[in-house]
Motif scaffolding. Structure first.
Motif, short mmCIF file in Angstrom:
data_model
loop_
_atom_site.label_atom_id
_atom_site.label_comp_id
_atom_site.label_asym_id
_atom_site.label_seq_id
_atom_site.Cartn_x
_atom_site.Cartn_y
_atom_site.Cartn_z
N TYR A 1 5.07 79.39 -6.99
CA TYR A 1 6.07 80.26 -6.57
C TYR A 1 6.44 81.15 -7.61
CZ TYR A 1 10.75 81.92 -4.92
OH TYR A 1 11.88 82.56 -4.69
N LYS A 2 6.72 80.66 -8.75
CA LYS A 2 7.46 81.35 -10.11
C LYS A 2 6.38 82.50 -10.40
CE LYS A 2 9.35 82.35 -14.05
NZ LYS A 2 10.41 83.11 -14.10
N ASN A 3 5.14 82.30 -10.54
CA ASN A 3 4.42 83.58 -10.66
C ASN A 3 4.18 84.47 -9.74
OD1 ASN A 3 3.50 82.68 -13.41
ND2 ASN A 3 2.19 81.51 -12.36
N ALA A 4 4.31 84.00 -8.33
CA ALA A 4 4.29 84.94 -7.18
C ALA A 4 5.51 85.70 -7.05
CB ALA A 4 3.89 84.24 -6.09
N ILE A 5 6.69 85.17 -7.37
CA ILE A 5 7.83 85.91 -7.18
C ILE A 5 8.13 86.97 -8.22
CG2 ILE A 5 9.53 84.63 -8.47
CD1 ILE A 5 10.13 86.29 -4.77
N LEU B 1 16.34 99.18 0.21
CA LEU B 1 15.38 98.26 0.48
C LEU B 1 14.81 97.11 -0.47
CD1 LEU B 1 12.91 100.99 1.49
CD2 LEU B 1 14.05 99.62 2.88
N GLN B 2 15.73 97.02 -1.81
CA GLN B 2 15.54 96.01 -2.64
C GLN B 2 15.70 94.67 -1.92
OE1 GLN B 2 14.39 95.75 -5.59
NE2 GLN B 2 14.32 97.60 -6.64
N PRO B 3 16.90 94.11 -1.41
CA PRO B 3 17.05 92.95 -0.99
C PRO B 3 15.94 92.46 0.29
CG PRO B 3 18.90 93.92 -0.89
CD PRO B 3 18.00 95.14 -1.14
N ILE B 4 15.47 93.48 1.23
CA ILE B 4 14.70 93.34 2.12
C ILE B 4 13.36 92.85 1.82
CG2 ILE B 4 13.78 94.37 4.42
CD1 ILE B 4 16.22 95.96 4.38
N ALA B 5 12.87 93.67 0.71
CA ALA B 5 11.34 93.70 0.33
C ALA B 5 11.21 92.63 -0.92
CB ALA B 5 11.10 94.95 -0.63
N ARG B 6 12.21 91.82 -1.10
CA ARG B 6 12.15 90.71 -2.33
C ARG B 6 10.90 89.62 -1.66
NH1 ARG B 6 18.29 89.73 -4.09
NH2 ARG B 6 18.58 91.58 -5.36
N GLY B 7 10.99 89.24 -0.43
CA GLY B 7 10.13 88.69 0.33
C GLY B 7 10.11 87.28 -0.30
N ARG B 8 11.27 86.58 -0.69
CA ARG B 8 11.33 85.15 -1.13
C ARG B 8 10.92 84.28 -0.30
NH1 ARG B 8 17.39 85.08 -3.92
NH2 ARG B 8 16.95 86.71 -5.63
N LEU B 9 11.19 84.36 1.13
CA LEU B 9 10.64 83.33 2.20
C LEU B 9 9.32 83.41 2.21
CD1 LEU B 9 11.69 81.33 4.22
CD2 LEU B 9 11.76 83.21 6.06
N ALA C 1 3.42 80.13 -1.60
CA ALA C 1 3.01 78.97 -2.59
C ALA C 1 3.09 77.59 -2.36
CB ALA C 1 4.37 79.10 -3.60
N THR C 2 3.81 77.52 -1.12
CA THR C 2 3.78 75.95 -0.59
C THR C 2 2.30 75.79 0.29
OG1 THR C 2 6.19 76.07 0.06
CG2 THR C 2 4.83 74.39 1.45
N SER C 3 1.67 76.97 0.76
CA SER C 3 0.46 76.66 1.37
C SER C 3 -0.43 76.58 0.29
CB SER C 3 0.12 77.99 2.25
OG SER C 3 1.07 78.18 3.15
N VAL C 4 -0.54 76.97 -0.75
CA VAL C 4 -1.31 77.18 -2.08
C VAL C 4 -1.24 75.51 -2.55
CG1 VAL C 4 -1.65 77.80 -4.46
CG2 VAL C 4 -1.56 79.51 -2.74
N ALA C 5 -0.06 75.08 -2.47
CA ALA C 5 -0.01 73.72 -3.03
C ALA C 5 -0.44 72.76 -2.12
CB ALA C 5 1.62 73.04 -3.26
N VAL C 6 -0.51 72.86 -0.81
CA VAL C 6 -0.70 71.94 0.29
C VAL C 6 -2.48 71.89 0.01
CG1 VAL C 6 -1.09 71.76 2.47
CG2 VAL C 6 1.03 72.21 1.53
N PHE C 7 -2.98 73.21 0.09
CA PHE C 7 -4.40 73.51 -0.07
C PHE C 7 -5.11 72.60 -1.34
CE2 PHE C 7 -8.39 75.60 -1.51
CZ PHE C 7 -9.10 75.38 -0.20
#
Length: 265
Positions: free
Chosen positions: A50-54, A71-79, A85-91
């Motif tokens: 998550y750290k690297n991706a964000i 658009l800054q708050p909308i495009a942050r894409g934290r969720l 990141a969770t999907s990568v970890a699970v895989f």
């Protein structure tokens, strides 16, 4: 990253991966709760990924949008980034968990070597690119560099290890149904959800080995190449994510008391 931090990061990453997988392997045959041993490792991978991706997403936004853009708050894409990141970890945890159940000494040594290459490449990236890359992008940039180096260096040696040293089931040369039956017989007779998930992975891996045993051509190299690339990718992603966690979250907290102690009263 200093030499001391690199040593701690390398040892911590190796211990985190090996201890978690060892506990999982020991507990798998006796309890369905064995997956709990993988949760701390999965959490570390998710945080680092998550750290690297964000950070990468923020760098892209800063180069694309004006700082005053609505658009800054909308495009942050934290969720979405957290989900990725969770999907990568699970895989990664699922692949490592299955691989560790039946891994031999050769595969253990290879995994430790890949972890070492990943962490060393990440540390070198942090040092080499510090002058050219802004601090907020240094971690993910170094992670990309480490991932590329690790995959390039590791894939072909891992193919050789898989083909030369890893022991295969004798039934892999038998009839397809018999080979599948022998492979699934290694699972405990619990009929639990965990066993069902592992049995699916065993089935796919047995199909791979059964097909390889019946080819004597370039197809073997293709199949082994895809498999080796998958394993090296999973191990590299896991190691780099944990190294990122150490660099981004542990090093700053460890240095902060030292910095405060050095401040004049």
């Amino acid at each position: 990253m200093t030499k001391f931090d690199f040593t701690l990061c390398l040892l911590g990453t190796v211990l985190a991966v090996i201890c978690s997988l060892a506990l999982w392997r020991l507990a798998f045959l006796s309890t369905d709760l064995a997956y709990l041993a993988l949760l701390p490792l999965g959490l570390m991978v998710a945080i680092g990924a998550y750290k690297n991706a964000i950070d990468r997403r923020r760098a892209l936004l800063s180069a694309t949008l004006q700082s005053t853009s609505p658009l800054q708050p909308i495009a942050r894409g934290r969720l979405f980034t957290a989900f990725t990141a969770t999907s990568v970890a699970v895989f990664c945890i699922a692949a490592l968990g299955y691989k560790s159940l039946f891994a031999g000494l050769e595969e253990l040594v290879a995994a430790i070597a890949i972890i070492g290459i990943s962490v060393a490449s990440y540390a070198l990236g942090l040092r080499w690119f510090a002058r050219d890359v802004v601090e907020t992008s240094l971690s993910w940039f170094s992670a990309k560099f480490a991932f590329l180096v690790t995959c390039v260096v590791s894939i072909f040696p891992y193919i050789w290890i898989e083909m030369a040293f890893v022991t295969r089931l004798g039934a892999i040369d038998a009839d397809f149904n018999e080979a599948i039956g022998v492979s699934l017989a290694r699972l405990p007779a619990r009929n639990s959800l965990l066993d069902e998930i592992v049995s699916i992975i065993i089935f796919l891996d047995t199909v791979r080995l059964w097909v390889v045993a019946r080819f004597d051509s370039a197809a073997i190299w293709i199949i082994y190449g895809i498999y080796a690339a998958l394993i090296c990718t999973v191990i590299a992603t896991t190691a780099i994510s944990i190294a990122t966690l150490y660099h981004s979250h542990i090093v700053p907290t460890r240095k902060r008391p030292l910095d405060q102690a050095g401040e004049p009263e």
